[in-house]
Design a protein around this motif. Structure first.
Motif, PDB file in Angstrom:
ATOM      1  N   LYS A  55       0.826  -1.221   0.000  1.00  0.00           N
ATOM      2  CA  LYS A  55       0.000   0.000   0.000  1.00  0.00           C
ATOM      3  C   LYS A  55       0.855   1.262   0.000  1.00  0.00           C
ATOM      4  N   ARG A  56       2.099   1.138   0.399  1.00  0.00           N
ATOM      5  CA  ARG A  56       3.018   2.282   0.429  1.00  0.00           C
ATOM      6  C   ARG A  56       3.965   2.288  -0.758  1.00  0.00           C
ATOM      7  N   GLY A  57       3.612   1.528  -1.813  1.00  0.00           N
ATOM      8  CA  GLY A  57       4.345   1.560  -3.073  1.00  0.00           C
ATOM      9  C   GLY A  57       5.500   0.590  -3.194  1.00  0.00           C
ATOM     10  N   PHE A  58       5.674  -0.320  -2.242  1.00  0.00           N
ATOM     11  CA  PHE A  58       6.753  -1.303  -2.309  1.00  0.00           C
ATOM     12  C   PHE A  58       6.331  -2.512  -3.139  1.00  0.00           C
ATOM     13  N   HIS A  59       7.309  -3.150  -3.778  1.00  0.00           N
ATOM     14  CA  HIS A  59       7.074  -4.414  -4.468  1.00  0.00           C
ATOM     15  C   HIS A  59       8.305  -5.304  -4.308  1.00  0.00           C
ATOM     16  N   LEU A  60       8.096  -6.600  -4.363  1.00  0.00           N
ATOM     17  CA  LEU A  60       9.207  -7.541  -4.292  1.00  0.00           C
ATOM     18  C   LEU A  60      10.120  -7.319  -5.492  1.00  0.00           C
ATOM     19  N   ASP A  61      11.433  -7.370  -5.268  1.00  0.00           N
ATOM     20  CA  ASP A  61      12.350  -7.204  -6.402  1.00  0.00           C
ATOM     21  C   ASP A  61      13.106  -8.482  -6.733  1.00  0.00           C
ATOM     22  N   GLY A  62      12.787  -9.588  -6.052  1.00  0.00           N
ATOM     23  CA  GLY A  62      13.406 -10.873  -6.350  1.00  0.00           C
ATOM     24  C   GLY A  62      14.611 -11.212  -5.489  1.00  0.00           C
ATOM     25  N   ALA A  63      15.129 -10.261  -4.738  1.00  0.00           N
ATOM     26  CA  ALA A  63      16.282 -10.535  -3.876  1.00  0.00           C
ATOM     27  C   ALA A  63      15.826 -11.291  -2.635  1.00  0.00           C
ATOM     28  N   ARG A  64      16.654 -12.221  -2.206  1.00  0.00           N
ATOM     29  CA  ARG A  64      16.373 -13.043  -1.027  1.00  0.00           C
ATOM     30  C   ARG A  64      17.696 -13.282  -0.322  1.00  0.00           C
ATOM     31  N   ARG A  65      17.659 -13.365   1.007  1.00  0.00           N
ATOM     32  CA  ARG A  65      18.873 -13.653   1.765  1.00  0.00           C
ATOM     33  C   ARG A  65      18.525 -14.467   2.999  1.00  0.00           C
ATOM     34  N   GLU A  66      19.523 -15.148   3.508  1.00  0.00           N
ATOM     35  CA  GLU A  66      19.423 -15.853   4.787  1.00  0.00           C
ATOM     36  C   GLU A  66      20.125 -14.959   5.798  1.00  0.00           C
ATOM     37  N   GLU A  67      19.404 -14.513   6.802  1.00  0.00           N
ATOM     38  CA  GLU A  67      19.930 -13.541   7.742  1.00  0.00           C
ATOM     39  C   GLU A  67      20.018 -14.152   9.142  1.00  0.00           C
ATOM     40  N   PRO A  68      21.167 -14.000   9.808  1.00  0.00           N
ATOM     41  CA  PRO A  68      21.241 -14.462  11.200  1.00  0.00           C
ATOM     42  C   PRO A  68      20.239 -13.692  12.054  1.00  0.00           C
ATOM     43  N   PHE A  69      19.514 -14.402  12.883  1.00  0.00           N
ATOM     44  CA  PHE A  69      18.500 -13.778  13.718  1.00  0.00           C
ATOM     45  C   PHE A  69      18.456 -14.512  15.040  1.00  0.00           C
ATOM     46  N   LEU A  70      18.975 -13.886  16.081  1.00  0.00           N
ATOM     47  CA  LEU A  70      18.944 -14.446  17.434  1.00  0.00           C
ATOM     48  C   LEU A  70      19.546 -15.851  17.488  1.00  0.00           C
TER      49      LEU A  70
END
Length: 170
Positions: A143-158
């Motif tokens: 709704k705020r004008g964002f769209h997926l661009d195809g980039a993906r990553r595995e991010e360390p989280f806790l």
């Protein structure tokens, strides 16, 4: 603003260093509400308000380029947001929307939108990373004008790994 919100004293303002304890409390609760099912219960048990409050100590002195805001209802912080310079070498925009965290009980009442608007200039090109398995926020960003661009990553989280997808607003 929703009718039930008008009866409340709502304020959107910059985050202050004195907010660290409240920010830690809200941050921990939002992570429990958001990431339950996306990361293990054992990891979530290690998320404490005290530990997160330490992260918020001196947050406001990090950089003048970071825009940040807290949402307060009747004097109590219920959410917060921030944006700042891009942190990725291959960033698709000069600025990144870092986060918006809002207690579940305040979703769909206009506070998330108000927080976003407080830290983002109208029409400003941005990108953000979103947990791939967290579909709840997708509509908010679209709704705020964002769209997926195809980039993906595995991010360390806790101590675990969380798959994230990138949204861009040109």
């Amino acid at each position: 603003m929703a009718a039930d919100q008008r009866a409340q004293d709502v304020l959107i303002r910059p985050i202050r260093d004195v907010d660290a304890e409240a920010m830690g409390r809200v941050h921990a609760q939002v992570w429990h509400e958001t990431y339950d099912g996306l990361i293990s219960n054992a990891t979530l048990e290690n998320v404490s308000p005290r530990r997160l409050a330490e992260l918020w100590t001196h947050y406001t002195s990090q950089s003048d380029e970071i825009r940040h805001a807290a949402a307060l209802v009747n004097g109590e912080i219920v959410g917060f947001a921030a944006s700042g310079p891009a942190r990725d070498a291959d960033a698709p925009a000069p600025r990144e929307f870092y986060f918006v965290y809002l207690l579940d009980s305040w979703h769909r009442k206009g506070l998330g939108r108000a927080l976003f608007d407080a830290v983002v200039e109208d029409g400003e090109p941005l990108y953000l990373w979103l947990a791939e398995e967290y579909p709840g926020a997708r509509t908010f960003y679209e709704k705020r004008g964002f769209h997926l661009d195809g980039a993906r990553r595995e991010e360390p989280f806790l101590g675990e790994t969380l798959a994230e997808v990138r949204y861009v607003r040109p």
